[in-house]
Design a protein around this motif. Structure first.
Motif, PDB file in Angstrom:
ATOM      1  N   GLY A 127       0.804  -1.208   0.000  1.00 29.65           N
ATOM      2  CA  GLY A 127       0.000   0.000   0.000  1.00 29.65           C
ATOM      3  C   GLY A 127       0.837   1.258   0.000  1.00 29.65           C
ATOM      4  N   TRP A 128       2.090   1.150  -0.454  1.00 28.39           N
ATOM      5  CA  TRP A 128       2.978   2.315  -0.497  1.00 28.39           C
ATOM      6  C   TRP A 128       2.673   3.192  -1.703  1.00 28.39           C
ATOM      7  N   ILE A 129       2.119   2.576  -2.738  1.00 30.36           N
ATOM      8  CA  ILE A 129       1.644   3.341  -3.879  1.00 30.36           C
ATOM      9  C   ILE A 129       0.272   2.815  -4.272  1.00 30.36           C
ATOM     10  N   THR A 130      -0.503   3.655  -4.918  1.00 27.26           N
ATOM     11  CA  THR A 130      -1.805   3.249  -5.443  1.00 27.26           C
ATOM     12  C   THR A 130      -1.857   3.599  -6.919  1.00 27.26           C
ATOM     13  N   ARG A 131      -2.581   2.795  -7.668  1.00 32.11           N
ATOM     14  CA  ARG A 131      -2.708   3.031  -9.097  1.00 32.11           C
ATOM     15  C   ARG A 131      -4.019   3.742  -9.389  1.00 32.11           C
ATOM     16  N   THR A 132      -3.996   4.566 -10.403  1.00 38.02           N
ATOM     17  CA  THR A 132      -5.216   5.195 -10.895  1.00 38.02           C
ATOM     18  C   THR A 132      -5.808   4.263 -11.942  1.00 38.02           C
ATOM     19  N   PRO A 133      -6.978   3.670 -11.681  1.00 32.19           N
ATOM     20  CA  PRO A 133      -7.554   2.689 -12.614  1.00 32.19           C
ATOM     21  C   PRO A 133      -7.636   3.212 -14.043  1.00 32.19           C
ATOM     22  N   GLY A 134      -7.097   2.419 -14.969  1.00 38.96           N
ATOM     23  CA  GLY A 134      -7.160   2.797 -16.370  1.00 38.96           C
ATOM     24  C   GLY A 134      -6.055   3.722 -16.834  1.00 38.96           C
ATOM     25  N   TYR A 135      -5.141   4.079 -15.940  1.00 39.03           N
ATOM     26  CA  TYR A 135      -4.067   5.004 -16.305  1.00 39.03           C
ATOM     27  C   TYR A 135      -2.736   4.484 -15.766  1.00 39.03           C
ATOM     28  N   ARG A 136      -1.623   5.045 -16.269  1.00 36.74           N
ATOM     29  CA  ARG A 136      -0.293   4.634 -15.827  1.00 36.74           C
ATOM     30  C   ARG A 136       0.147   5.378 -14.575  1.00 36.74           C
ATOM     31  N   GLU A 137      -0.580   6.400 -14.225  1.00 33.99           N
ATOM     32  CA  GLU A 137      -0.216   7.209 -13.062  1.00 33.99           C
ATOM     33  C   GLU A 137      -0.278   6.384 -11.776  1.00 33.99           C
ATOM     34  N   VAL A 138       0.692   6.600 -10.879  1.00 31.44           N
ATOM     35  CA  VAL A 138       0.637   6.020  -9.538  1.00 31.44           C
ATOM     36  C   VAL A 138       0.831   7.141  -8.523  1.00 31.44           C
ATOM     37  N   ASN A 139       0.261   6.962  -7.353  1.00 28.93           N
ATOM     38  CA  ASN A 139       0.375   7.943  -6.283  1.00 28.93           C
ATOM     39  C   ASN A 139       1.051   7.314  -5.078  1.00 28.93           C
ATOM     40  N   VAL A 140       1.918   8.053  -4.427  1.00 25.78           N
ATOM     41  CA  VAL A 140       2.607   7.569  -3.236  1.00 25.78           C
ATOM     42  C   VAL A 140       1.767   7.923  -2.011  1.00 25.78           C
ATOM     43  N   THR A 141       1.451   6.919  -1.205  1.00 27.75           N
ATOM     44  CA  THR A 141       0.636   7.134  -0.014  1.00 27.75           C
ATOM     45  C   THR A 141       1.501   7.678   1.119  1.00 27.75           C
ATOM     46  N   ASP A 142       0.866   8.045   2.235  1.00 27.98           N
ATOM     47  CA  ASP A 142       1.631   8.538   3.385  1.00 27.98           C
ATOM     48  C   ASP A 142       2.577   7.471   3.913  1.00 27.98           C
ATOM     49  N   SER A 143       2.084   6.227   3.991  1.00 26.16           N
ATOM     50  CA  SER A 143       2.970   5.149   4.444  1.00 26.16           C
ATOM     51  C   SER A 143       4.082   4.907   3.436  1.00 26.16           C
ATOM     52  N   GLY A 144       3.769   5.131   2.148  1.00 20.77           N
ATOM     53  CA  GLY A 144       4.785   4.979   1.107  1.00 20.77           C
ATOM     54  C   GLY A 144       5.859   6.036   1.205  1.00 20.77           C
ATOM     55  N   LYS A 145       5.454   7.270   1.536  1.00 23.96           N
ATOM     56  CA  LYS A 145       6.430   8.343   1.699  1.00 23.96           C
ATOM     57  C   LYS A 145       7.413   8.011   2.819  1.00 23.96           C
ATOM     58  N   ALA A 146       6.870   7.466   3.911  1.00 22.57           N
ATOM     59  CA  ALA A 146       7.733   7.070   5.032  1.00 22.57           C
ATOM     60  C   ALA A 146       8.671   5.943   4.618  1.00 22.57           C
ATOM     61  N   ALA A 147       8.146   4.997   3.835  1.00 19.25           N
ATOM     62  CA  ALA A 147       8.950   3.858   3.390  1.00 19.25           C
ATOM     63  C   ALA A 147      10.045   4.304   2.416  1.00 19.25           C
ATOM     64  N   MET A 148       9.721   5.230   1.523  1.00 17.05           N
ATOM     65  CA  MET A 148      10.717   5.708   0.565  1.00 17.05           C
ATOM     66  C   MET A 148      11.889   6.387   1.272  1.00 17.05           C
ATOM     67  N   TYR A 149      11.573   7.108   2.342  1.00 20.11           N
ATOM     68  CA  TYR A 149      12.643   7.770   3.095  1.00 20.11           C
ATOM     69  C   TYR A 149      13.451   6.746   3.881  1.00 20.11           C
ATOM     70  N   ARG A 150      12.760   5.793   4.492  1.00 18.25           N
ATOM     71  CA  ARG A 150      13.436   4.791   5.318  1.00 18.25           C
ATOM     72  C   ARG A 150      14.313   3.862   4.480  1.00 18.25           C
ATOM     73  N   LEU A 151      13.827   3.459   3.332  1.00 18.12           N
ATOM     74  CA  LEU A 151      14.529   2.468   2.520  1.00 18.12           C
ATOM     75  C   LEU A 151      15.514   3.075   1.529  1.00 18.12           C
ATOM     76  N   PHE A 152      15.134   4.234   0.946  1.00 17.80           N
ATOM     77  CA  PHE A 152      15.938   4.786  -0.138  1.00 17.80           C
ATOM     78  C   PHE A 152      16.395   6.230   0.102  1.00 17.80           C
ATOM     79  N   GLU A 153      16.141   6.745   1.294  1.00 14.76           N
ATOM     80  CA  GLU A 153      16.538   8.110   1.671  1.00 14.76           C
ATOM     81  C   GLU A 153      15.938   9.153   0.740  1.00 14.76           C
ATOM     82  N   LEU A 154      14.707   8.914   0.316  1.00 18.15           N
ATOM     83  CA  LEU A 154      14.037   9.827  -0.602  1.00 18.15           C
ATOM     84  C   LEU A 154      12.919  10.561   0.105  1.00 18.15           C
ATOM     85  N   LYS A 155      12.896  11.875  -0.035  1.00 15.66           N
ATOM     86  CA  LYS A 155      11.832  12.686   0.553  1.00 15.66           C
ATOM     87  C   LYS A 155      10.791  12.939  -0.531  1.00 15.66           C
ATOM     88  N   VAL A 156       9.628  12.329  -0.351  1.00 17.37           N
ATOM     89  CA  VAL A 156       8.525  12.492  -1.298  1.00 17.37           C
ATOM     90  C   VAL A 156       7.535  13.479  -0.724  1.00 17.37           C
TER      91      VAL A 156
END
Length: 236
Positions: free
Chosen positions: A206-235
């Motif tokens: 649940g770190w990202i969600t997909r927009t049905p029918g499109y290629r766009e993905v959105n980073v969730t709040d838990s995903g933002k925390a995971a991106m920073y923890r795992l890859f040192e990325l501030k989203v």
């Protein structure tokens, strides 16, 4: 001086050239390109859905789909009364991504019109693409998760993937890991089985969600925390 004519026995070369020309011709129509781009989200679409996204009549869509089918660019799956169309595989998605990259270089003015949400995070068939994916790939290279050419996960990379819960396919017929040139960022993101498995994990967590029918993905709040923890990325 006239160039020498081809000698007999070049039938395989001629067949390949003809086949390449047929594929190029199948890609030459904007409506068919729209259909292929829609299918790059990795989903299977009906002809009706594809006619809407390509903004063409249903009868016209049928002809375009047959052209793409005959050239091996898409496949058709029948389920009950319905027929679903999808890309023929990740290799076709890679071809389209490369074509996008070439098109962007030829028409540089298109770069500024690329939707911001697609530039940041989107799917490339079965793996993550866009600025986010490029940043993750750069982190993996910097931290020695990948070999210098990006063709393999190192022992360190395999350890981190295992800790994250990424399930790799040891018997995959595709490349286990490879750099994939990102058409909007002009840098590499992670492709191959490793890239596909990483996207699967992000979705399952649940770190990202997909927009049905499109290629766009959105980073969730838990995903933002995971991106920073795992890859040192501030989203943001």
């Amino acid at each position: 001086m006239k160039p020498a004519k081809k000698q007999c026995g070049n039938e395989p070369d001629d067949a390949l050239e003809t086949s390449m020309a047929m594929v190029a011709s199948a890609l030459s129509d904007p409506s068919r390109v729209s259909i292929l781009c829609a299918l790059m989200d990795g989903s299977a679409w009906t002809a009706t859905e594809l006619s809407v996204v390509a903004d063409i009549a249903a009868s016209t869509t049928s002809g375009h789909l047959n052209r793409l089918l005959s050239n091996g660019l898409i496949i058709c799956l029948t389920q009950g009364r319905h027929r679903y169309y999808s890309l023929a595989g990740h290799h076709i998605a890679g071809l389209l991504e490369n074509l996008m990259g070439v098109s962007m270089r030829v028409h540089k003015t298109l770069a500024s019109s690329t939707p911001v949400y697609l530039r940041y995070a989107r799917t490339c068939y079965d793996h993550l693409a866009g600025e986010l994916a490029v940043s993750i790939y750069a982190f993996m290279l910097r931290e020695k998760w990948l070999t210098a050419d990006g063709s393999k996960l190192t022992s360190v990379g395999k350890m981190h993937f295992e800790r994250m819960g990424v399930l790799l396919n040891a018997r995959t017929r595709r490349k286990p890991c490879c750099p994939c040139l990102d058409w909007s960022e002009r840098r590499f993101h992670l492709g191959g089985d490793a890239g596909s498995a990483l996207l699967t994990l992000f979705l399952q967590k649940g770190w990202i969600t997909r927009t049905p029918g499109y290629r766009e993905v959105n980073v969730t709040d838990s995903g933002k925390a995971a991106m920073y923890r795992l890859f040192e990325l501030k989203v943001t």
